[in-house]
Design a protein around this motif. Structure first.
Motif, PDB file in Angstrom:
ATOM      1  N   MET A   1       6.942 -12.082  31.169  1.00 16.78           N
ATOM      2  CA  MET A   1       7.006 -13.437  30.661  1.00 16.78           C
ATOM      3  C   MET A   1       8.423 -13.961  30.872  1.00 16.78           C
ATOM      4  O   MET A   1       9.389 -13.341  30.459  1.00 16.78           O
ATOM      5  CB  MET A   1       6.622 -13.432  29.178  1.00 16.78           C
ATOM      6  CG  MET A   1       6.189 -14.747  28.694  1.00 16.78           C
ATOM      7  SD  MET A   1       5.327 -14.777  27.105  1.00 16.78           S
ATOM      8  CE  MET A   1       6.074 -13.538  26.142  1.00 16.78           C
ATOM      9  N   LEU A   2       8.527 -15.115  31.522  1.00 18.42           N
ATOM     10  CA  LEU A   2       9.831 -15.708  31.801  1.00 18.42           C
ATOM     11  C   LEU A   2      10.437 -16.365  30.571  1.00 18.42           C
ATOM     12  O   LEU A   2       9.721 -16.953  29.764  1.00 18.42           O
ATOM     13  CB  LEU A   2       9.704 -16.782  32.890  1.00 18.42           C
ATOM     14  CG  LEU A   2       9.291 -16.342  34.276  1.00 18.42           C
ATOM     15  CD1 LEU A   2       9.124 -17.560  35.170  1.00 18.42           C
ATOM     16  CD2 LEU A   2      10.312 -15.400  34.857  1.00 18.42           C
ATOM     17  N   SER A   3      11.737 -16.267  30.458  1.00 20.83           N
ATOM     18  CA  SER A   3      12.504 -16.976  29.421  1.00 20.83           C
ATOM     19  C   SER A   3      13.783 -17.463  30.088  1.00 20.83           C
ATOM     20  O   SER A   3      14.761 -16.729  30.178  1.00 20.83           O
ATOM     21  CB  SER A   3      12.841 -16.058  28.237  1.00 20.83           C
ATOM     22  OG  SER A   3      11.685 -15.681  27.558  1.00 20.83           O
ATOM     23  N   LEU A   4      13.761 -18.678  30.588  1.00 21.81           N
ATOM     24  CA  LEU A   4      14.882 -19.246  31.314  1.00 21.81           C
ATOM     25  C   LEU A   4      15.474 -20.414  30.537  1.00 21.81           C
ATOM     26  O   LEU A   4      14.834 -20.981  29.663  1.00 21.81           O
ATOM     27  CB  LEU A   4      14.420 -19.743  32.689  1.00 21.81           C
ATOM     28  CG  LEU A   4      13.717 -18.731  33.579  1.00 21.81           C
ATOM     29  CD1 LEU A   4      13.154 -19.422  34.813  1.00 21.81           C
ATOM     30  CD2 LEU A   4      14.658 -17.618  33.975  1.00 21.81           C
ATOM     31  N   ALA A 100       6.611 -21.263  39.683  1.00 22.47           N
ATOM     32  CA  ALA A 100       6.636 -22.629  40.215  1.00 22.47           C
ATOM     33  C   ALA A 100       7.854 -23.440  39.779  1.00 22.47           C
ATOM     34  O   ALA A 100       8.404 -24.195  40.570  1.00 22.47           O
ATOM     35  CB  ALA A 100       5.355 -23.369  39.835  1.00 22.47           C
ATOM     36  N   LEU A 101       8.282 -23.286  38.542  1.00 23.70           N
ATOM     37  CA  LEU A 101       9.417 -24.061  38.030  1.00 23.70           C
ATOM     38  C   LEU A 101      10.620 -23.186  37.711  1.00 23.70           C
ATOM     39  O   LEU A 101      11.582 -23.646  37.106  1.00 23.70           O
ATOM     40  CB  LEU A 101       9.003 -24.842  36.778  1.00 23.70           C
ATOM     41  CG  LEU A 101       7.849 -25.822  36.953  1.00 23.70           C
ATOM     42  CD1 LEU A 101       7.489 -26.485  35.628  1.00 23.70           C
ATOM     43  CD2 LEU A 101       8.150 -26.862  38.009  1.00 23.70           C
ATOM     44  N   ALA A 102      10.555 -21.943  38.130  1.00 27.22           N
ATOM     45  CA  ALA A 102      11.606 -20.983  37.790  1.00 27.22           C
ATOM     46  C   ALA A 102      12.864 -21.145  38.622  1.00 27.22           C
ATOM     47  O   ALA A 102      13.944 -20.729  38.204  1.00 27.22           O
ATOM     48  CB  ALA A 102      11.076 -19.555  37.919  1.00 27.22           C
ATOM     49  N   SER A 103      12.729 -21.744  39.795  1.00 26.80           N
ATOM     50  CA  SER A 103      13.908 -21.915  40.643  1.00 26.80           C
ATOM     51  C   SER A 103      13.841 -23.270  41.337  1.00 26.80           C
ATOM     52  O   SER A 103      12.781 -23.898  41.416  1.00 26.80           O
ATOM     53  CB  SER A 103      14.003 -20.786  41.671  1.00 26.80           C
ATOM     54  OG  SER A 103      12.857 -20.758  42.482  1.00 26.80           O
ATOM     55  N   ALA A 104      14.989 -23.688  41.828  1.00 26.29           N
ATOM     56  CA  ALA A 104      15.085 -24.972  42.511  1.00 26.29           C
ATOM     57  C   ALA A 104      14.238 -24.959  43.774  1.00 26.29           C
ATOM     58  O   ALA A 104      13.978 -23.910  44.360  1.00 26.29           O
ATOM     59  CB  ALA A 104      16.540 -25.264  42.846  1.00 26.29           C
ATOM     60  N   THR A 138      14.753 -26.376  28.917  1.00 27.80           N
ATOM     61  CA  THR A 138      14.629 -27.773  28.508  1.00 27.80           C
ATOM     62  C   THR A 138      14.563 -28.649  29.763  1.00 27.80           C
ATOM     63  O   THR A 138      14.860 -28.189  30.878  1.00 27.80           O
ATOM     64  CB  THR A 138      15.836 -28.210  27.671  1.00 27.80           C
ATOM     65  OG1 THR A 138      17.012 -28.144  28.501  1.00 27.80           O
ATOM     66  CG2 THR A 138      16.002 -27.346  26.429  1.00 27.80           C
ATOM     67  N   LEU A 139      14.246 -29.896  29.567  1.00 21.40           N
ATOM     68  CA  LEU A 139      14.245 -30.826  30.687  1.00 21.40           C
ATOM     69  C   LEU A 139      15.623 -30.866  31.334  1.00 21.40           C
ATOM     70  O   LEU A 139      15.745 -30.854  32.558  1.00 21.40           O
ATOM     71  CB  LEU A 139      13.812 -32.218  30.220  1.00 21.40           C
ATOM     72  CG  LEU A 139      13.649 -33.265  31.316  1.00 21.40           C
ATOM     73  CD1 LEU A 139      12.627 -32.824  32.354  1.00 21.40           C
ATOM     74  CD2 LEU A 139      13.258 -34.605  30.711  1.00 21.40           C
ATOM     75  N   ASP A 140      16.668 -30.879  30.512  1.00 23.07           N
ATOM     76  CA  ASP A 140      18.040 -30.818  31.041  1.00 23.07           C
ATOM     77  C   ASP A 140      18.259 -29.581  31.905  1.00 23.07           C
ATOM     78  O   ASP A 140      18.884 -29.662  32.959  1.00 23.07           O
ATOM     79  CB  ASP A 140      19.057 -30.785  29.880  1.00 23.07           C
ATOM     80  CG  ASP A 140      19.688 -32.130  29.619  1.00 23.07           C
ATOM     81  OD1 ASP A 140      19.410 -33.092  30.357  1.00 23.07           O
ATOM     82  OD2 ASP A 140      20.473 -32.208  28.668  1.00 23.07           O
ATOM     83  N   ASP A 141      17.758 -28.431  31.446  1.00 20.00           N
ATOM     84  CA  ASP A 141      17.912 -27.188  32.206  1.00 20.00           C
ATOM     85  C   ASP A 141      17.273 -27.309  33.596  1.00 20.00           C
ATOM     86  O   ASP A 141      17.835 -26.845  34.588  1.00 20.00           O
ATOM     87  CB  ASP A 141      17.271 -26.007  31.477  1.00 20.00           C
ATOM     88  CG  ASP A 141      17.970 -25.639  30.190  1.00 20.00           C
ATOM     89  OD1 ASP A 141      19.192 -25.847  30.076  1.00 20.00           O
ATOM     90  OD2 ASP A 141      17.269 -25.130  29.278  1.00 20.00           O
ATOM     91  N   LEU A 142      16.097 -27.921  33.656  1.00 16.83           N
ATOM     92  CA  LEU A 142      15.405 -28.054  34.932  1.00 16.83           C
ATOM     93  C   LEU A 142      16.161 -28.984  35.874  1.00 16.83           C
ATOM     94  O   LEU A 142      16.302 -28.696  37.063  1.00 16.83           O
ATOM     95  CB  LEU A 142      13.966 -28.529  34.728  1.00 16.83           C
ATOM     96  CG  LEU A 142      12.949 -27.405  34.501  1.00 16.83           C
ATOM     97  CD1 LEU A 142      13.195 -26.652  33.209  1.00 16.83           C
ATOM     98  CD2 LEU A 142      11.548 -27.938  34.553  1.00 16.83           C
ATOM     99  N   PHE A 143      16.661 -30.106  35.343  1.00 12.45           N
ATOM    100  CA  PHE A 143      17.466 -31.002  36.176  1.00 12.45           C
ATOM    101  C   PHE A 143      18.723 -30.294  36.675  1.00 12.45           C
ATOM    102  O   PHE A 143      19.100 -30.419  37.838  1.00 12.45           O
ATOM    103  CB  PHE A 143      17.836 -32.280  35.413  1.00 12.45           C
ATOM    104  CG  PHE A 143      16.792 -33.349  35.489  1.00 12.45           C
ATOM    105  CD1 PHE A 143      16.541 -34.020  36.688  1.00 12.45           C
ATOM    106  CD2 PHE A 143      16.047 -33.687  34.378  1.00 12.45           C
ATOM    107  CE1 PHE A 143      15.570 -35.004  36.769  1.00 12.45           C
ATOM    108  CE2 PHE A 143      15.077 -34.670  34.444  1.00 12.45           C
ATOM    109  CZ  PHE A 143      14.831 -35.329  35.645  1.00 12.45           C
ATOM    110  N   ASN A 148      22.160 -28.085  40.758  1.00 10.82           N
ATOM    111  CA  ASN A 148      23.070 -27.013  41.178  1.00 10.82           C
ATOM    112  C   ASN A 148      22.655 -26.414  42.515  1.00 10.82           C
ATOM    113  O   ASN A 148      23.509 -26.061  43.324  1.00 10.82           O
ATOM    114  CB  ASN A 148      23.168 -25.919  40.114  1.00 10.82           C
ATOM    115  CG  ASN A 148      23.941 -26.361  38.910  1.00 10.82           C
ATOM    116  OD1 ASN A 148      24.672 -27.349  38.946  1.00 10.82           O
ATOM    117  ND2 ASN A 148      23.783 -25.649  37.798  1.00 10.82           N
ATOM    118  N   ALA A 149      21.381 -26.321  42.741  1.00 10.19           N
ATOM    119  CA  ALA A 149      20.909 -25.776  44.029  1.00 10.19           C
ATOM    120  C   ALA A 149      21.206 -26.744  45.160  1.00 10.19           C
ATOM    121  O   ALA A 149      21.539 -26.329  46.264  1.00 10.19           O
ATOM    122  CB  ALA A 149      19.418 -25.481  43.955  1.00 10.19           C
TER     123      ALA A 149
END
Length: 152
Positions: A1-4, A100-104, A138-143, A148-149
Protein backbone atom coordinates in the motif's frame (compact mmCIF):
# COMPACT_ATOMS: atom_id res chain seq x y z
CA UNK A 1 0.00 0.00 0.00
CA UNK A 2 1.46 3.34 -1.07
CA UNK A 3 1.85 6.25 1.33
CA UNK A 4 3.29 9.22 -0.54
CA UNK A 5 3.31 12.96 0.01
CA UNK A 6 3.48 15.34 2.91
CA UNK A 7 0.82 13.68 5.06
CA UNK A 8 1.79 10.47 6.81
CA UNK A 9 -0.63 7.54 6.85
CA UNK A 10 -0.94 8.07 10.61
CA UNK A 11 -2.04 11.70 10.11
CA UNK A 12 -4.34 10.72 7.25
CA UNK A 13 -5.94 8.14 9.53
CA UNK A 14 -6.91 10.85 12.02
CA UNK A 15 -8.85 12.54 9.21
CA UNK A 16 -10.15 9.38 7.57
CA UNK A 17 -10.00 6.31 9.88
CA UNK A 18 -10.48 3.83 7.03
CA UNK A 19 -6.94 4.64 5.83
CA UNK A 20 -5.39 2.90 8.85
CA UNK A 21 -2.96 0.13 7.80
CA UNK A 22 -4.94 -2.73 9.33
CA UNK A 23 -8.45 -1.38 8.75
CA UNK A 24 -10.79 -4.23 7.89
CA UNK A 25 -13.03 -3.81 4.85
CA UNK A 26 -11.18 -0.64 3.76
CA UNK A 27 -12.59 -0.65 0.21
CA UNK A 28 -16.13 -0.94 1.53
CA UNK A 29 -15.57 1.92 3.97
CA UNK A 30 -14.09 4.14 1.25
CA UNK A 31 -16.99 3.30 -1.03
CA UNK A 32 -19.53 3.98 1.71
CA UNK A 33 -17.96 7.37 2.51
CA UNK A 34 -17.61 8.53 -1.10
CA UNK A 35 -21.00 7.24 -2.27
CA UNK A 36 -23.05 8.51 0.69
CA UNK A 37 -23.13 12.16 -0.34
CA UNK A 38 -20.42 12.93 -2.90
CA UNK A 39 -19.49 16.51 -3.67
CA UNK A 40 -18.75 15.55 -7.28
CA UNK A 41 -18.50 12.38 -9.38
CA UNK A 42 -16.26 12.55 -12.43
CA UNK A 43 -14.51 10.98 -15.36
CA UNK A 44 -11.32 12.51 -16.77
CA UNK A 45 -10.62 11.91 -20.45
CA UNK A 46 -7.10 10.87 -21.51
CA UNK A 47 -6.52 14.46 -22.72
CA UNK A 48 -7.45 15.84 -19.28
CA UNK A 49 -10.98 17.03 -20.11
CA UNK A 50 -13.40 16.68 -17.19
CA UNK A 51 -16.71 14.86 -17.57
CA UNK A 52 -19.47 15.14 -14.96
CA UNK A 53 -20.74 11.66 -14.06
CA UNK A 54 -23.51 13.19 -11.94
CA UNK A 55 -24.32 10.53 -9.33
CA UNK A 56 -23.01 7.38 -11.00
CA UNK A 57 -20.05 6.31 -13.13
CA UNK A 58 -21.98 3.27 -14.36
CA UNK A 59 -25.02 5.27 -15.45
CA UNK A 60 -23.02 8.18 -16.89
CA UNK A 61 -19.86 7.08 -18.71
CA UNK A 62 -18.53 9.56 -21.26
CA UNK A 63 -20.76 9.44 -24.34
CA UNK A 64 -19.44 7.06 -26.95
CA UNK A 65 -17.08 5.41 -24.46
CA UNK A 66 -19.47 3.09 -22.62
CA UNK A 67 -17.03 0.22 -23.27
CA UNK A 68 -14.56 1.63 -20.72
CA UNK A 69 -16.75 0.30 -17.92
CA UNK A 70 -15.47 -3.18 -18.82
CA UNK A 71 -11.79 -2.18 -18.67
CA UNK A 72 -11.14 -2.05 -14.94
CA UNK A 73 -8.81 -0.59 -13.59
CA UNK A 74 -7.58 1.15 -16.78
CA UNK A 75 -10.98 2.38 -18.02
CA UNK A 76 -9.62 2.89 -21.52
CA UNK A 77 -7.19 5.54 -20.33
CA UNK A 78 -9.84 7.52 -18.43
CA UNK A 79 -9.75 8.25 -14.71
CA UNK A 80 -12.89 7.91 -12.68
CA UNK A 81 -13.26 9.36 -9.23
CA UNK A 82 -15.27 11.07 -6.54
CA UNK A 83 -14.81 14.08 -4.33
CA UNK A 84 -16.25 13.75 -0.83
CA UNK A 85 -16.01 15.89 2.30
CA UNK A 86 -16.17 15.39 6.02
CA UNK A 87 -16.60 18.82 7.56
CA UNK A 88 -13.53 20.73 6.32
CA UNK A 89 -11.59 17.66 5.18
CA UNK A 90 -11.81 16.80 1.48
CA UNK A 91 -10.93 13.50 -0.11
CA UNK A 92 -10.62 12.57 -3.76
CA UNK A 93 -10.74 8.85 -4.47
CA UNK A 94 -9.46 7.77 -7.88
CA UNK A 95 -10.16 4.35 -9.35
CA UNK A 96 -6.88 3.48 -11.03
CA UNK A 97 -3.83 1.25 -11.08
CA UNK A 98 -1.66 1.63 -8.00
CA UNK A 99 1.19 3.47 -9.71
CA UNK A 100 -0.94 5.78 -11.90
CA UNK A 101 -0.47 8.87 -9.70
CA UNK A 102 2.64 7.78 -7.84
CA UNK A 103 5.09 9.53 -10.12
CA UNK A 104 5.22 12.40 -12.56
CA UNK A 105 4.22 11.78 -16.14
CA UNK A 106 1.35 11.67 -18.57
CA UNK A 107 -1.18 10.06 -16.19
CA UNK A 108 -0.49 12.53 -13.38
CA UNK A 109 -0.73 15.44 -15.84
CA UNK A 110 -4.07 14.07 -17.10
CA UNK A 111 -5.43 13.89 -13.55
CA UNK A 112 -4.23 17.38 -12.59
CA UNK A 113 -5.73 18.93 -15.73
CA UNK A 114 -9.07 17.31 -14.92
CA UNK A 115 -9.05 18.31 -11.24
CA UNK A 116 -8.40 21.94 -12.19
CA UNK A 117 -11.73 21.93 -14.05
CA UNK A 118 -13.83 20.74 -11.12
CA UNK A 119 -16.73 23.14 -10.51
CA UNK A 120 -16.07 23.34 -6.78
CA UNK A 121 -13.26 24.61 -4.63
CA UNK A 122 -10.67 21.91 -4.08
CA UNK A 123 -8.37 22.77 -1.20
CA UNK A 124 -4.61 22.43 -1.55
CA UNK A 125 -4.59 19.97 1.36
CA UNK A 126 -7.26 17.70 -0.18
CA UNK A 127 -6.08 14.13 0.19
CA UNK A 128 -5.86 12.05 -3.00
CA UNK A 129 -6.21 8.28 -2.61
CA UNK A 130 -6.98 5.20 -4.68
CA UNK A 131 -10.05 3.06 -4.11
CA UNK A 132 -7.69 0.58 -2.39
CA UNK A 133 -6.45 3.14 0.13
CA UNK A 134 -3.16 4.04 -1.53
CA UNK A 135 -2.27 7.58 -0.47
CA UNK A 136 -0.83 9.74 -3.25
CA UNK A 137 -0.61 12.84 -1.06
CA UNK A 138 -2.38 16.17 -1.06
CA UNK A 139 -3.31 18.06 -4.19
CA UNK A 140 -0.29 20.29 -3.51
CA UNK A 141 1.94 17.19 -3.32
CA UNK A 142 0.74 16.02 -6.74
CA UNK A 143 1.33 19.42 -8.34
CA UNK A 144 4.79 19.54 -6.76
CA UNK A 145 5.58 16.01 -7.98
CA UNK A 146 4.67 16.95 -11.55
CA UNK A 147 6.42 20.34 -11.42
CA UNK A 148 9.66 18.98 -9.97
CA UNK A 149 9.84 16.33 -12.67
CA UNK A 150 9.34 18.96 -15.38
CA UNK A 151 12.17 21.06 -13.94
CA UNK A 152 14.60 18.13 -13.65
Amino acid sequence: MLSLGSISREDATTRFPFLAPNYRARRSAIRSFTHRDPDFVFWIYPDGKLCNAHTSHLQNPPKGFEHILNDEPNYGGFFRGRVASLLEDQLIVVYCEQDALASAGKKLQQFLLGVQQLPLLIHDDTLIISDNGDIYGTLDDLFERQTNAAIA
